[in-house]
Design an enzyme around this catalytic site. Structure first.
Site, PDB file in Angstrom:
ATOM      1  N   GLY A  29       0.590  -1.359   0.155  1.00  0.00           N
ATOM      2  CA  GLY A  29      -0.069   0.126  -0.213  1.00  0.00           C
ATOM      3  C   GLY A  29       0.815   1.258  -0.037  1.00  0.00           C
ATOM      4  O   GLY A  29       2.001   1.058   0.404  1.00  0.00           O
TER       5      GLY A  29
ATOM      6  N   GLN B 124       3.077  10.071   1.495  1.00  0.00           N
ATOM      7  CA  GLN B 124       4.133   9.500   1.445  1.00  0.00           C
ATOM      8  C   GLN B 124       4.896   9.874   0.324  1.00  0.00           C
ATOM      9  O   GLN B 124       6.371   9.694   0.388  1.00  0.00           O
ATOM     10  CB  GLN B 124       4.220   7.867   1.544  1.00  0.00           C
ATOM     11  CG  GLN B 124       3.676   7.443   2.977  1.00  0.00           C
ATOM     12  CD  GLN B 124       3.580   5.803   2.727  1.00  0.00           C
ATOM     13  OE1 GLN B 124       2.542   5.171   2.311  1.00  0.00           O
ATOM     14  NE2 GLN B 124       4.535   5.194   3.475  1.00  0.00           N
TER      15      GLN B 124
ATOM     16  N   CYS C   5       6.087  -0.211   6.964  1.00  0.00           N
ATOM     17  CA  CYS C   5       5.616   0.819   6.397  1.00  0.00           C
ATOM     18  C   CYS C   5       6.878   1.528   5.475  1.00  0.00           C
ATOM     19  O   CYS C   5       7.976   1.410   5.806  1.00  0.00           O
ATOM     20  CB  CYS C   5       5.498   2.041   7.251  1.00  0.00           C
ATOM     21  SG  CYS C   5       4.897   3.611   6.319  1.00  0.00           S
ATOM     22  N   LEU C   6       6.467   1.883   4.154  1.00  0.00           N
ATOM     23  CA  LEU C   6       7.621   2.181   3.251  1.00  0.00           C
ATOM     24  C   LEU C   6       8.500   3.438   3.534  1.00  0.00           C
ATOM     25  O   LEU C   6       9.467   3.672   3.547  1.00  0.00           O
ATOM     26  CB  LEU C   6       7.267   2.442   1.990  1.00  0.00           C
ATOM     27  CG  LEU C   6       6.557   1.145   1.239  1.00  0.00           C
ATOM     28  CD1 LEU C   6       5.967   1.615  -0.286  1.00  0.00           C
ATOM     29  CD2 LEU C   6       7.596   0.208   0.896  1.00  0.00           C
TER      30      LEU C   6
ATOM     31  N   HIS D  86      -4.058   0.991   7.936  1.00  0.00           N
ATOM     32  CA  HIS D  86      -2.737   1.452   7.825  1.00  0.00           C
ATOM     33  C   HIS D  86      -2.806   2.951   6.851  1.00  0.00           C
ATOM     34  O   HIS D  86      -2.149   3.710   7.418  1.00  0.00           O
ATOM     35  CB  HIS D  86      -1.961   0.462   7.582  1.00  0.00           C
ATOM     36  CG  HIS D  86      -0.371   0.695   7.419  1.00  0.00           C
ATOM     37  ND1 HIS D  86       0.667   0.525   8.317  1.00  0.00           N
ATOM     38  CD2 HIS D  86       0.305   1.733   6.465  1.00  0.00           C
ATOM     39  CE1 HIS D  86       1.739   1.167   8.058  1.00  0.00           C
ATOM     40  NE2 HIS D  86       1.470   1.924   7.044  1.00  0.00           N
ATOM     41  N   GLU D  87      -3.106   2.655   5.686  1.00  0.00           N
ATOM     42  CA  GLU D  87      -3.126   3.665   4.663  1.00  0.00           C
ATOM     43  C   GLU D  87      -3.752   4.936   4.893  1.00  0.00           C
ATOM     44  O   GLU D  87      -3.551   5.900   4.767  1.00  0.00           O
ATOM     45  CB  GLU D  87      -3.342   3.321   3.378  1.00  0.00           C
ATOM     46  CG  GLU D  87      -2.510   1.914   2.688  1.00  0.00           C
ATOM     47  CD  GLU D  87      -0.988   2.102   2.878  1.00  0.00           C
ATOM     48  OE1 GLU D  87      -0.565   3.374   2.843  1.00  0.00           O
ATOM     49  OE2 GLU D  87      -0.155   1.310   3.130  1.00  0.00           O
TER      50      GLU D  87
ATOM     51  N   HIS E  13      -2.392   7.353   7.395  1.00  0.00           N
ATOM     52  CA  HIS E  13      -1.523   8.431   6.854  1.00  0.00           C
ATOM     53  C   HIS E  13      -2.143   9.553   6.288  1.00  0.00           C
ATOM     54  O   HIS E  13      -1.425  10.707   6.301  1.00  0.00           O
ATOM     55  CB  HIS E  13      -0.698   7.794   5.470  1.00  0.00           C
ATOM     56  CG  HIS E  13       0.204   6.666   5.647  1.00  0.00           C
ATOM     57  ND1 HIS E  13       1.464   7.170   6.218  1.00  0.00           N
ATOM     58  CD2 HIS E  13       0.456   5.587   5.388  1.00  0.00           C
ATOM     59  CE1 HIS E  13       2.416   6.121   6.389  1.00  0.00           C
ATOM     60  NE2 HIS E  13       1.895   5.035   5.903  1.00  0.00           N
TER      61      HIS E  13
HETATM   62 NI    NI Z   1       2.714   3.313   5.727  1.00  0.00          NI
END
Ligand code: NI
Length: 192
Positions: free
Chosen positions: A45, A50, A105-106, A147-148, A151
């Site tokens: 995701g 981000q 998480c990226l 999670h997304e 953000h």
């Molecule tokens: Ni993340």
């Protein structure tokens, strides 16, 4: 990858993102570019904040999670397959038992921790063609959405850990902000 992913500590990861309209400039290209960046960095995701766009847009393809659970039902496998786009999403309800799942998480490479969340959500969102959907989702897909979605509100999964866990991770998180981390995709480090 056309844009770097903002690393932990970048102030723009903490903004509350804004809704967009169907005529948002370059939206379709942006969505394609986000999927490309997500696949190149082996994520499941990616949320627009981000990549330094403070808009309520995230993309998901959680198919790699099918490998995680040998006992997964066919229904859940189907649910995880394919590219999904969420625009101006609103989580209307979170219900079901709370359960722990190891998240990553990226924006926070190299850190994976158990996060506890409700198992089921009711969500309203627009897809990439601005068709409105209202769906009840559970299991791993719900988890990735939660999670997304966080953000978009400037929340990172590490915020949801115990204060002890946060203290233990403090140094590691600071190092990520400084770029002292092994990562094989492009990132923008706030303190480098
Ligand atoms: Ni993340």
């Amino acid at each position: 990858m056309k844009f770097p992913i903002l690393a932990y500590g970048h102030p723009n990861l903490r903004k509350v993102a804004k809704d967009i309209s169907p005529d948002y400039p370059g939206l379709q290209q942006l969505i394609d570019d986000m999927f490309e960046a997500m696949y190149e960095s082996s994520g499941v995701g990616l949320a627009a904040p981000q990549i330094d766009r403070s808009i309520r847009l995230f993309v998901i393809d959680a198919e790699p999670f099918i490998e995680l659970d040998k006992n997964m039902s066919e229904a859940e496998k189907e649910q995880l397959k394919g590219k999904k786009v969420f625009i101006n999403a609103q989580i209307l309800e979170e219900t079901g038992d709370k359960w722990a799942f190891t998240e990553g998480c990226l924006s926070i490479p190299g850190i994976n921790e158990d996060v506890t969340r409700h198992s089921k959500i009711k969500i309203k969102y627009f897809d990439r063609n601005f068709n409105l959907h209202t769906e009840e989702i559970d299991g791993l897909l719900a988890r990735v959405i939660q999670h997304e979605y966080d953000h978009l509100d400037g929340i990172l999964f590490t915020d949801r850990l115990s204060s002890l866990k946060k203290r233990l991770l403090k140094r590691k998180l600071e190092n990520i902000s400084k770029g002292k981390v092994n990562v094989d995709y492009r990132m923008k480090f706030p303190k480098k």
